[in-house]
Design an enzyme around this catalytic site. Structure first.
Site, PDB file in Angstrom:
ATOM      1  N   GLU A  25      45.156  41.967  33.928  1.00 62.89           N
ATOM      2  CA  GLU A  25      44.655  41.373  35.160  1.00 62.89           C
ATOM      3  C   GLU A  25      45.059  39.911  35.202  1.00 62.89           C
ATOM      4  O   GLU A  25      45.578  39.371  34.219  1.00 62.89           O
ATOM      5  CB  GLU A  25      43.134  41.537  35.269  1.00 62.89           C
ATOM      6  CG  GLU A  25      42.349  40.852  34.175  1.00 62.89           C
ATOM      7  CD  GLU A  25      40.853  41.211  34.192  1.00 62.89           C
ATOM      8  OE1 GLU A  25      40.499  42.327  34.607  1.00 62.89           O
ATOM      9  OE2 GLU A  25      40.052  40.375  33.770  1.00 62.89           O
ATOM     10  N   HIS A  75      35.445  38.681  36.322  1.00 64.33           N
ATOM     11  CA  HIS A  75      35.545  38.391  34.890  1.00 64.33           C
ATOM     12  C   HIS A  75      35.728  36.888  34.684  1.00 64.33           C
ATOM     13  O   HIS A  75      36.444  36.233  35.441  1.00 64.33           O
ATOM     14  CB  HIS A  75      36.766  39.091  34.273  1.00 64.33           C
ATOM     15  CG  HIS A  75      36.529  40.533  33.991  1.00 64.33           C
ATOM     16  ND1 HIS A  75      37.569  41.432  33.891  1.00 64.33           N
ATOM     17  CD2 HIS A  75      35.402  41.234  33.758  1.00 64.33           C
ATOM     18  CE1 HIS A  75      37.071  42.634  33.628  1.00 64.33           C
ATOM     19  NE2 HIS A  75      35.766  42.528  33.550  1.00 64.33           N
TER      20      HIS A  75
END
Lengths: 290, 369
Positions: free
Chosen positions: A209, A247
């Site tokens: 990511e 996150h």
């Protein structure tokens, strides 16, 4: 065979009497994990599902031969829990807890190196080897034994992808969620080198990511060291810079950590990158046939 | 992350032995004290490029100072106005240096960076002009590193002791205060000494439990994002008109990416995280409604979070709010049949396939127009 887990993996659950600890202890057992003890300071003598609870990790090691640990304790106490596990001689520590201060992780990782302990996480879903063991919180039902290794910075997205692999008729040798924090223990590179040497694993899926440079470093490593097929997915192609996407580690800052840079790095290393998570099984099929 | 204002950072500097120009903070012109020598008035805002936008003005007497403050108070810093001003002695600098300590993610170690090219953003300094040292957390900044810094930065002998104190101060702030970044840019070199002209200190959110005195200020200024943060929901406002609710940061990002691939424009990123409480889902949905999207896409892969939990929470929210926008759901994973049943009874159809569902969502808003 799988990586990091085997039939001799004996797990102690740190924070076993908490809500999450209880729930996942049960689920891990159903998957076939050998959970030999739990630790919650002050609760020695209790039983959870017939599993003895101790005050210390040391006792779990001495009395029950625990060699791996999973940590569910709250973030302010996580560093201490990891150090305790390392000092007790545990060689594999998986940290599920979110929001562990990165300063704590920086120290813990230096300490773990000295003691040769492998750390996975924090803020991760753990590790699964179907038919062998699971130390983590991934749902049991999506797994089937097979030849695909998975390394991921994500949680739920990993389940989505594992499920797609399973539904396409393939299966998993070992799947590891590395965690979504800026400072994590095990990296893509660590996992790749283990998969390279694992006879059961025929291909590897990387789920990356935005944020950081772990994917770029992995791409460089693959080019030099990995001859098994590797395919990838990068989450956050549409994410704007400067925003933390859920996150703690998923942020494009100062022009670094963009999805573009990661996709390019992978493609340059011969790693095909799927546009959508659901496209991974097909890429995987093609890569394995070649 | 908690970004501190310049004067807050300088308070840390003073406490940790880093020299700063003498000064004080005011909120209005009336608080400015008589001025006998050159001073600067500095807007206390978190936005970069303050100086270029006229947020730092040099003054030499009280009327000038008052005028300067009035002028600065009208500057729009990305939708934000200064509420506090630092009134500081002007310093005659001969040279401007750069020094900072931050985290290096890939080495997983603190990194000390320094450069003779101070005063500009470090991203614009060529790599070969930046000195870099990785710092072991158990050892701190070794003497040899400080010695090397003094040499490379060409620090005058009489100021070497001050440089060492500054480096130690930076390290101690970084470590003791759980900083993500401690930066002095520029570090002024005068005829006599070194002085921190500016201060950038960023404290890590996750460590705030150790620092009850540090107030968690919101750097986004977005009301909904702030509200979400209070409820521990990961919520990011974007430019488009499609609201996305999913579970897990990676899946939520992937959902956004899928919509974008089909030509849609996501407007909200909402990560439910792991939850087994329908009330949290209801709360999240209410927050989503406040963002007024044109359509909401709920994409769940059930694991720890059960599909029926999400469905129940969603249906409860809809009963109360009666949203004006359509909802498209895609439900897979643990208890998916139960989840889809609950939604169906409430009149919400759900998909199995994420691609197909995403396409449907984009079609509803006409290609994100």
């Amino acid at each position: 065979m799988a990586i990091l887990l085997n039939k001799n993996t004996k797990v102690v659950v740190q924070g076993i009497t908490g809500h999450q600890g209880l729930f996942h202890t049960k689920a891990m057992r159903e998957f076939g994990t050998k959970i030999v003890a739990g630790v919650t300071p002050g609760k020695e003598g209790e039983l959870v599902d017939g599993i003895p609870v101790y005050d210390t990790v040391k006792k779990a090691v001495v009395e029950k031969g625990a060699n791996s640990s999973i940590i569910f304790v709250p973030a302010p106490f996580t560093k201490d829990a990891i150090i305790e596990a390392i000092d007790a001689g545990i060689k594999l520590v998986i940290i599920i807890t979110e929001h562990v201060p990165f300063h704590d992780m920086v120290e813990v990782l230096q300490y773990s190196k000295i003691h040769n302990t492998r750390i996975i996480g924090p803020n991760c879903p753990g590790i699964v080897a179907p038919g062998i063991s699971k130390i983590g919180i991934m749902p049991n039902s999506i797994f089937r034994k097979g030849n695909v290794g998975v390394l991921s910075r994500s949680g739920t997205l990993t389940y989505e992808i594992v499920n797609a692999i399973t539904e396409s008729g393939m299966g998993i040798s070992t799947a590891i969620g590395l965690g979504g924090d800026p400072v994590i223990g095990m990296t893509f590179i660590d996992g790749l080198s283990l998969f390279q040497d694992d006879v059961e694993t025929e291909a590897v899926v990387l789920v990356g990511e935005i944020g950081g440079t772990a994917e770029e470093e992995a791409a460089e490593f693959i080019e030099k060291n990995i001859d098994k097929p590797v395919v990838a997915y990068i989450a956050g192609r549409s994410a704007p810079p400067g925003k933390r996407m859920g996150h703690a580690g998923a942020i494009i800052s100062r022009g670094r950590g963009t999805a573009d840079s990661k996709v390019k790095a992978f493609e340059n290393a011969g790693v095909k990158v799927a546009h959508l998570p659901q496209d991974l099984p097909e890429l995987l099929h093609k890569a394995m046939k070649q | 992350m908690v970004k501190l204002l310049e004067y807050e950072g300088k308070d840390f500097f003073k406490k940790y032995g880093i020299p700063v120009p003498s000064g004080y903070v005011v909120k209005s012109v009336n608080e400015i004290q008589p001025i006998n020598f050159a001073m600067v008035i500095k807007a206390q805002v978190l936005t970069g490029g303050r100086g270029k936008r006229g947020g730092i003005l040099k003054v030499s007497n009280l009327p000038e100072a008052r005028k300067a403050l009035d002028k600065i108070s009208t500057i729009n810093f990305d939708g934000h106005y200064a509420k506090q001003y630092l009134v500081e002695s002007a310093v005659n600098v001969v040279k401007e240096l750069y020094i900072s300590i931050t985290l290096d993610r890939s080495k997983r170690l603190p990194i000390l960076m320094a450069s003779t090219e101070g005063g500009m953003e470090i991203e614009n300094v060529p790599d070969e002009k930046i000195l870099k040292y990785y710092i072991n957390p158990f050892i701190g900044v070794s003497l040899y590193i400080k010695r090397e810094l003094a040499k490379e930065l060409k620090i005058d002998k009489k100021m070497v002791g001050t440089l060492y104190a500054i480096v130690d101060g930076l390290w101690n702030i970084f470590k003791n205060e759980d900083a993500e970044l401690v930066e002095i840019n520029p570090l002024g070199v005068t005829e006599e000494t070194l002085v921190a002209m500016d201060a950038k200190v960023v404290i890590e959110d996750d460590a705030l439990f150790r620092h009850k005195n540090i107030e968690k200020v919101d750097e986004t200024f977005d009301e909904l994002e702030a509200k979400a943060r209070e409820k521990s929901i990961a919520f990011v406002k974007l430019d488009g008109n499609i609201g996305v609710i999913a579970n897990g940061a990676g899946l939520t990002m992937a959902t956004l990416d899928t919509l974008t691939l089909w030509g849609g424009k996501p407007g909200v990123f909402l990560d439910l995280g792991g939850t087994d409480d329908p009330a949290k889902v209801t709360e999240a949905f209410e927050l989503m409604c406040d963002a007024e999207p044109n359509v909401v896409f709920v994409n769940i892969f059930g694991g720890v979070t059960r599909c029926d939990t999400v469905a129940t929470g969603l249906v409860n929210a809809i009963k109360n709010i009666k949203p004006k926008f359509p909802i498209v759901a895609r439900i897979r994973g643990f208890h998916e049949v139960e989840g889809r049943d609950i939604l169906k009874k409430a009149g919400i159809s759900s998909f199995l396939d994420m691609k197909e569902a995403a396409k449907n969502v984009v079609d509803m808003v006409g290609g994100g127009a």
